[in-house]
Write a protein that holds these residues in place. Structure first.
Motif, PDB file in Angstrom:
ATOM      1  N   GLN A  21       0.855  -1.179   0.000  1.00 42.72           N
ATOM      2  CA  GLN A  21       0.000   0.000   0.000  1.00 42.72           C
ATOM      3  C   GLN A  21       0.900   1.240   0.000  1.00 42.72           C
ATOM      4  N   LEU A  22       0.657   2.123  -0.965  1.00 39.75           N
ATOM      5  CA  LEU A  22       1.305   3.430  -0.978  1.00 39.75           C
ATOM      6  C   LEU A  22       0.434   4.373  -0.161  1.00 39.75           C
ATOM      7  N   VAL A  23       0.963   4.932   0.902  1.00 45.16           N
ATOM      8  CA  VAL A  23       0.231   5.893   1.727  1.00 45.16           C
ATOM      9  C   VAL A  23       0.647   7.293   1.323  1.00 45.16           C
ATOM     10  N   VAL A  24      -0.321   8.085   0.863  1.00 43.58           N
ATOM     11  CA  VAL A  24      -0.041   9.397   0.273  1.00 43.58           C
ATOM     12  C   VAL A  24      -0.799  10.474   1.044  1.00 43.58           C
ATOM     13  N   SER A  57      -2.693  -5.010  -4.038  1.00 44.05           N
ATOM     14  CA  SER A  57      -1.977  -3.795  -3.644  1.00 44.05           C
ATOM     15  C   SER A  57      -2.763  -2.539  -4.020  1.00 44.05           C
ATOM     16  N   GLN A  58      -2.544  -1.447  -3.263  1.00 42.80           N
ATOM     17  CA  GLN A  58      -3.337  -0.228  -3.411  1.00 42.80           C
ATOM     18  C   GLN A  58      -2.496   1.032  -3.237  1.00 42.80           C
ATOM     19  N   VAL A  59      -3.070   2.148  -3.677  1.00 45.75           N
ATOM     20  CA  VAL A  59      -2.578   3.462  -3.285  1.00 45.75           C
ATOM     21  C   VAL A  59      -3.660   4.078  -2.410  1.00 45.75           C
ATOM     22  N   VAL A  60      -3.275   4.572  -1.226  1.00 47.45           N
ATOM     23  CA  VAL A  60      -4.225   5.096  -0.245  1.00 47.45           C
ATOM     24  C   VAL A  60      -3.943   6.582  -0.032  1.00 47.45           C
ATOM     25  N   PHE A  61      -4.879   7.433  -0.421  1.00 48.40           N
ATOM     26  CA  PHE A  61      -4.744   8.868  -0.235  1.00 48.40           C
ATOM     27  C   PHE A  61      -5.373   9.273   1.090  1.00 48.40           C
ATOM     28  N   VAL A  62      -4.621  10.015   1.905  1.00 49.12           N
ATOM     29  CA  VAL A  62      -5.115  10.472   3.204  1.00 49.12           C
ATOM     30  C   VAL A  62      -5.345  11.974   3.115  1.00 49.12           C
ATOM     31  N   ASP A  63      -6.611  12.386   3.093  1.00 46.57           N
ATOM     32  CA  ASP A  63      -6.930  13.808   2.999  1.00 46.57           C
ATOM     33  C   ASP A  63      -6.840  14.435   4.383  1.00 46.57           C
ATOM     34  N   ILE A  87      -8.822   7.987   2.671  1.00 48.96           N
ATOM     35  CA  ILE A  87      -9.134   8.210   4.083  1.00 48.96           C
ATOM     36  C   ILE A  87      -9.299   9.712   4.253  1.00 48.96           C
ATOM     37  N   LYS A  88     -10.364  10.135   4.936  1.00 53.85           N
ATOM     38  CA  LYS A  88     -10.602  11.565   5.150  1.00 53.85           C
ATOM     39  C   LYS A  88     -10.511  11.860   6.643  1.00 53.85           C
ATOM     40  N   LEU A  89      -9.548  12.699   7.029  1.00 59.00           N
ATOM     41  CA  LEU A  89      -9.456  13.137   8.416  1.00 59.00           C
ATOM     42  C   LEU A  89     -10.485  14.234   8.668  1.00 59.00           C
ATOM     43  N   SER A  90     -10.996  14.312   9.905  1.00 60.99           N
ATOM     44  CA  SER A  90     -12.071  15.243  10.225  1.00 60.99           C
ATOM     45  C   SER A  90     -11.630  16.701  10.137  1.00 60.99           C
ATOM     46  N   ARG A  91     -10.324  16.946  10.312  1.00 59.76           N
ATOM     47  CA  ARG A  91      -9.785  18.297  10.203  1.00 59.76           C
ATOM     48  C   ARG A  91      -8.300  18.188   9.896  1.00 59.76           C
ATOM     49  N   ASN A  92      -7.667  19.319   9.665  1.00 57.22           N
ATOM     50  CA  ASN A  92      -6.240  19.336   9.379  1.00 57.22           C
ATOM     51  C   ASN A  92      -5.446  18.978  10.632  1.00 57.22           C
ATOM     52  N   ARG A  93      -4.741  17.835  10.575  1.00 58.80           N
ATOM     53  CA  ARG A  93      -3.973  17.369  11.731  1.00 58.80           C
ATOM     54  C   ARG A  93      -2.468  17.487  11.516  1.00 58.80           C
ATOM     55  N   GLY A  94      -2.055  17.874  10.335  1.00 64.15           N
ATOM     56  CA  GLY A  94      -0.633  17.999  10.035  1.00 64.15           C
ATOM     57  C   GLY A  94      -0.102  16.789   9.290  1.00 64.15           C
ATOM     58  N   HIS A  95       0.961  17.020   8.532  1.00 59.77           N
ATOM     59  CA  HIS A  95       1.526  15.996   7.650  1.00 59.77           C
ATOM     60  C   HIS A  95       1.863  14.702   8.378  1.00 59.77           C
ATOM     61  N   GLN A  96       2.558  14.788   9.514  1.00 55.29           N
ATOM     62  CA  GLN A  96       2.993  13.585  10.211  1.00 55.29           C
ATOM     63  C   GLN A  96       1.812  12.761  10.714  1.00 55.29           C
ATOM     64  N   ASN A  97       0.784  13.421  11.202  1.00 58.79           N
ATOM     65  CA  ASN A  97      -0.401  12.698  11.664  1.00 58.79           C
ATOM     66  C   ASN A  97      -1.172  12.072  10.503  1.00 58.79           C
ATOM     67  N   ALA A  98      -1.156  12.722   9.346  1.00 58.82           N
ATOM     68  CA  ALA A  98      -1.799  12.140   8.167  1.00 58.82           C
ATOM     69  C   ALA A  98      -1.057  10.879   7.723  1.00 58.82           C
ATOM     70  N   ILE A 114       4.766   8.320   0.746  1.00 57.57           N
ATOM     71  CA  ILE A 114       5.302   9.206  -0.290  1.00 57.57           C
ATOM     72  C   ILE A 114       4.346  10.381  -0.453  1.00 57.57           C
ATOM     73  N   ASP A 115       4.878  11.572  -0.688  1.00 55.58           N
ATOM     74  CA  ASP A 115       4.039  12.756  -0.855  1.00 55.58           C
ATOM     75  C   ASP A 115       3.354  12.758  -2.213  1.00 55.58           C
ATOM     76  N   ALA A 116       2.278  13.531  -2.302  1.00 52.69           N
ATOM     77  CA  ALA A 116       1.443  13.545  -3.505  1.00 52.69           C
ATOM     78  C   ALA A 116       2.025  14.386  -4.633  1.00 52.69           C
ATOM     79  N   ASP A 117       3.019  15.223  -4.353  1.00 52.10           N
ATOM     80  CA  ASP A 117       3.474  16.191  -5.354  1.00 52.10           C
ATOM     81  C   ASP A 117       4.444  15.621  -6.392  1.00 52.10           C
ATOM     82  N   LEU A 118       4.761  14.331  -6.298  1.00 52.59           N
ATOM     83  CA  LEU A 118       5.620  13.635  -7.265  1.00 52.59           C
ATOM     84  C   LEU A 118       7.043  14.185  -7.300  1.00 52.59           C
TER      85      LEU A 118
END
Length: 204
Positions: A21-24, A57-63, A87-98, A114-118
């Motif tokens: 799983q790629l966590v983005v 296998s998957q790519v998982v985007f964490v908003d 995955i959608k977080l209820s509010r902005n928790r910061g990069h590390q928490n995402a 890996i970050d989303a900005d390529l």
């Protein structure tokens, strides 16, 4: 794209194809999300076809509480691409928490953050999987060329690494959050209860 090297940890031999799983983590990424998803999906397809990872296998985007259309685009991509999840977080928790949210949600044998900005070279992911297949539990993506950075950014980064080393923090030089972790490492990470989360310091 940046040039990357890989650095590996302890070694255990493996036989079966791992699920990956790629966590983005994503925060206001509407400008790049569609292209990122396309490239990540194609990469997974190539690795599956090459017999290096399992078909599940998957790519998982964490908003991370985005204020633009990031989540709407993630929803569209999950409908369009079977290998995409969100995955959608209820509010902005910061990069590390995402990043941590994606790691704790994951059930895969291997997770690569890996970050989303390529800006990270996604082609290095195949090498990371190869290192995992050789038995490594952690594989770091490390920048070997900072020539595209400004002089200020290079110098401030160098100062940052030296300062944290002086405080006794064990860091991988020129490594951000582009890394592979095995299921064993993620399970060990669950035992940490850090209030001020800093994965770059915890993982080593």
């Amino acid at each position: 794209m940046q040039d990357f090297d890989v650095s590996s940890g302890s070694v255990i031999r493996r036989n079966e194809l791992p699920t990956l799983q790629l966590v983005v983590p994503c925060y206001n990424e509407e400008a790049v999300l569609a292209e990122s998803c396309r490239q990540f999906d194609q990469l997974l397809g190539r690795l599956i076809d090459a017999g290096k990872i399992a078909a599940a296998s998957q790519v998982v985007f964490v908003d991370d509480g985005s204020r633009d259309k990031t989540w709407l685009l993630i929803e569209e991509e999950t409908k369009r691409r079977p290998r995409a999840a969100g995955i959608k977080l209820s509010r902005n928790r910061g990069h590390q928490n995402a990043v941590l949210a994606g790691l704790m949600w994951s059930s895969a044998d291997v997770v690569i953050t890996i970050d989303a900005d390529l800006q990270d070279d996604i082609n290095v992911i195949e090498t990371m999987i190869d290192r995992y297949g050789e038995g490594n539990e952690i594989v770091y993506g490390v920048r070997n060329d900072r020539s595209s950075d400004s002089v200020f950014k290079r110098n401030s980064a160098e100062f940052f690494y030296k300062l944290l080393a002086w405080f006794g923090v064990d860091l991988i030089h020129n490594h951000a959050d582009f890394r592979l972790m095995s299921r064993r490492i993620i399970d060990a990470l669950r035992e940490y209860n850090e209030v001020n989360l800093y994965l770059r310091g915890i993982i080593p």
